[in-house]
Design a protein around this motif. Structure first.
Motif, mmCIF file in Angstrom:
data_model
loop_
_atom_site.group_PDB
_atom_site.id
_atom_site.type_symbol
_atom_site.label_atom_id
_atom_site.label_comp_id
_atom_site.label_asym_id
_atom_site.label_seq_id
_atom_site.Cartn_x
_atom_site.Cartn_y
_atom_site.Cartn_z
ATOM 1 N N GLN A 122 -22.369 -20.721 31.497
ATOM 2 C CA GLN A 122 -21.975 -21.121 30.146
ATOM 3 C C GLN A 122 -22.962 -22.125 29.552
ATOM 4 O O GLN A 122 -23.281 -22.061 28.367
ATOM 5 C CB GLN A 122 -20.555 -21.682 30.148
ATOM 6 N N SER B 206 -10.246 -21.262 32.084
ATOM 7 C CA SER B 206 -10.060 -21.715 30.698
ATOM 8 C C SER B 206 -10.487 -23.174 30.530
ATOM 9 O O SER B 206 -11.099 -23.535 29.527
ATOM 10 C CB SER B 206 -8.617 -21.514 30.245
ATOM 11 N N PHE B 207 -10.176 -24.014 31.522
ATOM 12 C CA PHE B 207 -10.570 -25.421 31.408
ATOM 13 C C PHE B 207 -12.087 -25.545 31.503
ATOM 14 O O PHE B 207 -12.701 -26.332 30.767
ATOM 15 C CB PHE B 207 -9.887 -26.280 32.481
ATOM 16 N N LYS C 106 -14.324 -23.401 30.568
ATOM 17 C CA LYS C 106 -14.868 -22.957 29.272
ATOM 18 C C LYS C 106 -14.704 -24.043 28.212
ATOM 19 O O LYS C 106 -15.637 -24.368 27.480
ATOM 20 C CB LYS C 106 -14.165 -21.675 28.826
ATOM 21 N N LYS C 107 -13.510 -24.596 28.144
ATOM 22 C CA LYS C 107 -13.228 -25.642 27.155
ATOM 23 C C LYS C 107 -14.087 -26.880 27.431
ATOM 24 O O LYS C 107 -14.595 -27.498 26.493
ATOM 25 C CB LYS C 107 -11.736 -25.992 27.184
ATOM 26 N N LEU C 108 -14.267 -27.227 28.692
ATOM 27 C CA LEU C 108 -15.074 -28.394 29.046
ATOM 28 C C LEU C 108 -16.521 -28.213 28.597
ATOM 29 O O LEU C 108 -17.108 -29.122 27.995
ATOM 30 C CB LEU C 108 -14.997 -28.649 30.552
ATOM 31 N N GLU D 157 -17.630 -26.268 26.203
ATOM 32 C CA GLU D 157 -17.635 -26.320 24.728
ATOM 33 C C GLU D 157 -17.594 -27.763 24.227
ATOM 34 O O GLU D 157 -18.356 -28.154 23.339
ATOM 35 C CB GLU D 157 -16.434 -25.561 24.163
ATOM 36 N N GLU D 158 -16.680 -28.546 24.796
ATOM 37 C CA GLU D 158 -16.513 -29.937 24.353
ATOM 38 C C GLU D 158 -17.719 -30.797 24.730
ATOM 39 O O GLU D 158 -18.116 -31.677 23.963
ATOM 40 C CB GLU D 158 -15.234 -30.532 24.952
ATOM 41 N N LEU E 160 -9.699 -34.208 27.087
ATOM 42 C CA LEU E 160 -9.038 -32.910 27.232
ATOM 43 C C LEU E 160 -7.682 -33.053 27.924
ATOM 44 O O LEU E 160 -6.705 -32.427 27.512
ATOM 45 C CB LEU E 160 -9.923 -31.932 28.011
ATOM 46 N N ARG F 66 -5.154 -34.659 25.562
ATOM 47 C CA ARG F 66 -4.702 -33.692 24.544
ATOM 48 C C ARG F 66 -3.661 -32.749 25.106
ATOM 49 O O ARG F 66 -2.684 -32.442 24.451
ATOM 50 C CB ARG F 66 -5.898 -32.853 24.062
ATOM 51 N N ARG F 67 -3.887 -32.297 26.326
ATOM 52 C CA ARG F 67 -2.929 -31.366 26.960
ATOM 53 C C ARG F 67 -1.595 -32.033 27.229
ATOM 54 O O ARG F 67 -0.561 -31.413 27.115
ATOM 55 C CB ARG F 67 -3.503 -30.806 28.264
#
Length: 146
Positions: free
Chosen positions: A82, A107-108, A110-112, A114-115, A139, A142-143
């Motif tokens: 990624q 999913s985490f 990927k989100k990590l 991105e952030e 993150l 937020r969750r």
């Protein structure tokens, strides 16, 4: 595809019976016509308290594939890819550090990534361990609010 089939055990008795009957008919129809069916669940069929014995026997005869969390090598490779896809150079030590601190899911990861990309761009600094810690904390908080 019928998702979250384990949730059937939480339905009221009458509704559960109707749903079980419909699933049995759909299963029989698809099998007799060469179709395929995929069920997803978070537990095994023996734990669903199925009242229709015919349905239970069919479910118990199905091939079961259990998906688990990614191992370290796979998670590392996914995160590295990624970063490469985003043309970001990140030290393997930073990815190792992130893996120790983060939730073990695709999913985490990927989100990590991105952030981290967004945050590094906004502060014009490379991704390092401190930034990883800060972004993971954001993150997670937020969750927990959602």
């Amino acid at each position: 595809v019928i998702e979250n089939l384990n949730a059937i055990s939480q339905l009221p008795k009458e509704e559960k019976s109707l749903v079980e009957e419909k699933i049995l008919h759909a299963y029989n129809y698809l099998v007799s016509n060469g179709g395929k069916i995929l069920f997803t669940a978070t537990t095994f069929p023996c734990e669903w308290n199925i009242g229709f014995k015919d349905l239970l026997s069919r479910l118990m005869s199905l091939q079961i594939a259990e998906l688990s969390l990614p191992d370290d090598n796979l998670l590392f490779a996914i995160m590295a890819k990624q970063f490469v896809d985003r043309q970001i150079v990140v030290s393997p030590k930073v990815i190792d550090h992130a893996m120790v601190k983060m939730e073990r899911s695709f999913s985490f990861a990927k989100k990590l990534v991105e952030e981290l990309d967004a945050e590094a761009l906004s502060i014009s600094k490379p991704i390092n361990k401190k930034l990883v810690n800060d972004v993971i904390s954001k993150l997670v908080s937020r969750r927990s609010r959602n």
